[in-house]
Scaffold this active site. Structure first.
Site, PDB file in Angstrom:
ATOM      1  N   ASN A  12       9.916   1.742   2.954  1.00 22.37           N
ATOM      2  CA  ASN A  12      10.451   1.757   4.316  1.00 22.37           C
ATOM      3  C   ASN A  12      10.888   0.333   4.649  1.00 22.37           C
ATOM      4  O   ASN A  12      10.052  -0.531   4.875  1.00 22.37           O
ATOM      5  CB  ASN A  12       9.354   2.237   5.281  1.00 22.37           C
ATOM      6  CG  ASN A  12       9.757   2.099   6.735  1.00 22.37           C
ATOM      7  OD1 ASN A  12      10.926   1.914   7.046  1.00 22.37           O
ATOM      8  ND2 ASN A  12       8.771   2.202   7.621  1.00 22.37           N
ATOM      9  N   LYS A  14      12.396  -0.662   7.221  1.00 25.06           N
ATOM     10  CA  LYS A  14      12.372  -0.916   8.665  1.00 25.06           C
ATOM     11  C   LYS A  14      13.686  -1.601   9.091  1.00 25.06           C
ATOM     12  O   LYS A  14      14.728  -1.331   8.495  1.00 25.06           O
ATOM     13  CB  LYS A  14      11.142  -1.746   9.053  1.00 25.06           C
ATOM     14  CG  LYS A  14       9.854  -1.199   8.462  1.00 25.06           C
ATOM     15  CD  LYS A  14       8.640  -1.838   9.056  1.00 25.06           C
ATOM     16  CE  LYS A  14       7.421  -1.402   8.277  1.00 25.06           C
ATOM     17  NZ  LYS A  14       6.177  -1.678   8.955  1.00 25.06           N
ATOM     18  N   HIS A  99       6.808   7.685  12.473  1.00 30.51           N
ATOM     19  CA  HIS A  99       6.196   6.407  12.096  1.00 30.51           C
ATOM     20  C   HIS A  99       5.535   5.802  13.339  1.00 30.51           C
ATOM     21  O   HIS A  99       6.065   5.920  14.453  1.00 30.51           O
ATOM     22  CB  HIS A  99       7.267   5.466  11.537  1.00 30.51           C
ATOM     23  CG  HIS A  99       6.687   4.251  10.887  1.00 30.51           C
ATOM     24  ND1 HIS A  99       6.199   3.193  11.616  1.00 30.51           N
ATOM     25  CD2 HIS A  99       6.480   3.940   9.583  1.00 30.51           C
ATOM     26  CE1 HIS A  99       5.725   2.274  10.782  1.00 30.51           C
ATOM     27  NE2 HIS A  99       5.886   2.711   9.537  1.00 30.51           N
ATOM     28  N   GLU A 101       5.459   2.946  14.447  1.00 25.90           N
ATOM     29  CA  GLU A 101       6.306   2.016  15.208  1.00 25.90           C
ATOM     30  C   GLU A 101       7.260   2.777  16.124  1.00 25.90           C
ATOM     31  O   GLU A 101       7.601   2.298  17.211  1.00 25.90           O
ATOM     32  CB  GLU A 101       7.057   1.086  14.240  1.00 25.90           C
ATOM     33  CG  GLU A 101       6.099   0.066  13.626  1.00 25.90           C
ATOM     34  CD  GLU A 101       6.517  -0.491  12.278  1.00 25.90           C
ATOM     35  OE1 GLU A 101       7.678  -0.306  11.860  1.00 25.90           O
ATOM     36  OE2 GLU A 101       5.648  -1.115  11.627  1.00 25.90           O
ATOM     37  N   GLU A 169      -1.023   6.842   7.612  1.00 26.48           N
ATOM     38  CA  GLU A 169      -0.845   5.404   7.805  1.00 26.48           C
ATOM     39  C   GLU A 169      -1.726   4.946   8.957  1.00 26.48           C
ATOM     40  O   GLU A 169      -1.330   5.088  10.132  1.00 26.48           O
ATOM     41  CB  GLU A 169       0.615   5.090   8.143  1.00 26.48           C
ATOM     42  CG  GLU A 169       1.585   5.451   7.041  1.00 26.48           C
ATOM     43  CD  GLU A 169       2.819   4.576   7.098  1.00 26.48           C
ATOM     44  OE1 GLU A 169       3.106   3.940   6.088  1.00 26.48           O
ATOM     45  OE2 GLU A 169       3.471   4.517   8.152  1.00 26.48           O
ATOM     46  N   GLY A 175       1.378  -3.534   8.015  1.00 27.93           N
ATOM     47  CA  GLY A 175       1.904  -4.894   8.140  1.00 27.93           C
ATOM     48  C   GLY A 175       0.853  -5.956   8.437  1.00 27.93           C
ATOM     49  O   GLY A 175       1.188  -7.084   8.770  1.00 27.93           O
ATOM     50  N   SER A 214      -0.132  -1.680   4.154  1.00 29.44           N
ATOM     51  CA  SER A 214      -0.423  -2.870   3.343  1.00 29.44           C
ATOM     52  C   SER A 214      -0.637  -2.568   1.863  1.00 29.44           C
ATOM     53  O   SER A 214      -1.450  -3.224   1.196  1.00 29.44           O
ATOM     54  CB  SER A 214      -1.620  -3.638   3.927  1.00 29.44           C
ATOM     55  OG  SER A 214      -1.306  -4.128   5.225  1.00 29.44           O
ATOM     56  N   GLY A 236       6.450  -3.776   3.829  1.00 30.16           N
ATOM     57  CA  GLY A 236       6.812  -5.131   3.405  1.00 30.16           C
ATOM     58  C   GLY A 236       7.066  -5.275   1.915  1.00 30.16           C
ATOM     59  O   GLY A 236       8.030  -5.938   1.506  1.00 30.16           O
TER      60      GLY A 236
HETATM   61  C1  PEP Z   1       5.039   1.101   6.847  1.00 33.29           C
HETATM   62  O1  PEP Z   1       5.850   0.526   7.549  1.00 33.29           O
HETATM   63  O2  PEP Z   1       5.091   2.327   6.770  1.00 33.29           O
HETATM   64  C2  PEP Z   1       4.053   0.307   6.133  1.00 33.29           C
HETATM   65  C3  PEP Z   1       3.111   0.928   5.501  1.00 33.29           C
HETATM   66  O3  PEP Z   1       4.197  -1.070   6.174  1.00 33.29           O
HETATM   67  P1  PEP Z   1       3.382  -2.148   5.291  1.00 33.29           P
HETATM   68  O4  PEP Z   1       3.373  -1.649   3.873  1.00 33.29           O
HETATM   69  O5  PEP Z   1       4.129  -3.408   5.458  1.00 33.29           O
HETATM   70  O6  PEP Z   1       1.979  -2.189   5.846  1.00 33.29           O
END
Ligand code: PEP
Length: 251
Positions: A12, A14, A99, A101, A169, A175, A214, A236
């Site tokens: 992803n 983003k 998601h 976010e 998640e 993040g 993460s 990320g």
């Molecule tokens: C995500 O945005 O779905 C995500 C898991 O981000 P990160 O891997 O950066 O924690």
């Protein structure tokens, strides 16, 4: 991997990446090609502005592309929004819905997520439906209930469970560099598996449950070996082809 399901490693991006970032997809396709057949399915969800070019860059490779969101309506007066059919038209095969976010930044409710998942399925897209508790909810001991509520309200009315993917998640792990313990991941994925089987029977047993939060090259192998973890949703660490490929290689 923990199961006989073919894992899915989904990236992803983003709100990151302009045209120059397509070089990462080119590099990823070379890494995949050089490694022989990847054991995992691979999905990249770039910003909508890159979707069409990303799908052309990935064309003929093992890399699928997907959207990060879609509108719940098929078309109409929704300035700035993107429909599921537009994503399909741009080359997407999947779309992330719900998601955290989106739930936080745009106030999306589980009912909104369900409507988006419905329209995605109707457009021939596989929805990757995100659920996950906040840190306060986990500390209060209500993570399982929160996820069960999101599951009950966010899954599409449409379909029999064969064409959906769940992404667990934990909001506090996205993040932040923090991850749940392996035991906590195992418990939550078993909980989600039970919810899937209760709702869809055999299709629920076969559905993929991704872990997200993460995931990086250094922890991917351990997380991906947890029972009922059928892949990862990666933020990320999906931005650089080498990091993302290391996660694919760990599956
Ligand atoms: C995500 O945005 O779905 C995500 C898991 O981000 P990160 O891997 O950066 O924690």
């Amino acid at each position: 991997m923990s199961t006989d399901k073919r894992p899915l490693i989904a990236g992803n991006w983003k709100m990151n990446g302009t045209g120059a970032a397509l070089a990462e997809i080119s590099r990823l396709r070379n890494l995949v090609a050089d490694s022989g057949a990847a054991r995992a399915d691979i999905l990249i969800c770039p910003p909508a502005t890159l979707l069409h070019r990303a799908s052309e860059t990935a064309s003929g490779s093992a890399i699928a592309v997907g959207g990060q969101d879609c509108h719940a309506a098929a078309s109409g007066a929704h300035t700035g929004d993107i429909s599921a059919q537009m994503l399909t038209d741009a080359g997407a095969t999947h779309v992330i819905v719900g998601h955290s976010e989106r739930r936080t930044d745009h106030g999306e409710t589980s009912a909104d997520v369900r409507a988006k998942a419905d329209v995605a399925l109707g457009a021939g897209l596989i929805p990757v439906i995100c659920v996950g508790e906040t840190e306060a909810e986990r500390e209060a001991g209500s993570a399982n209930r929160v996820v069960a509520d999101q599951f009950a309200s966010s899954l599409p009315d449409y379909g029999d469970g064969t064409e959906i993917i769940i992404a667990y998640e934990p909001v506090w792990a996205i993040g932040t560099g923090k991850t749940p313990t392996i035991a906590d991941i195992a418990d939550m994925h078993a909980h989600i598996r039970q919810l899937l089987v209760e709702r869809f029977g055999e299709a629920g047993a076969a559905a993929r449950i991704l872990y997200g939060g993460s995931v990086k090259p250094s922890n991917a192998e351990e997380i991906l070996s947890v029972p009922n973890v059928d892949g990862a949703l990666v933020g990320g660490a999906s931005l650089k082809a080498d990091d993302f490929f290391a996660i694919v290689a760990a599956s």
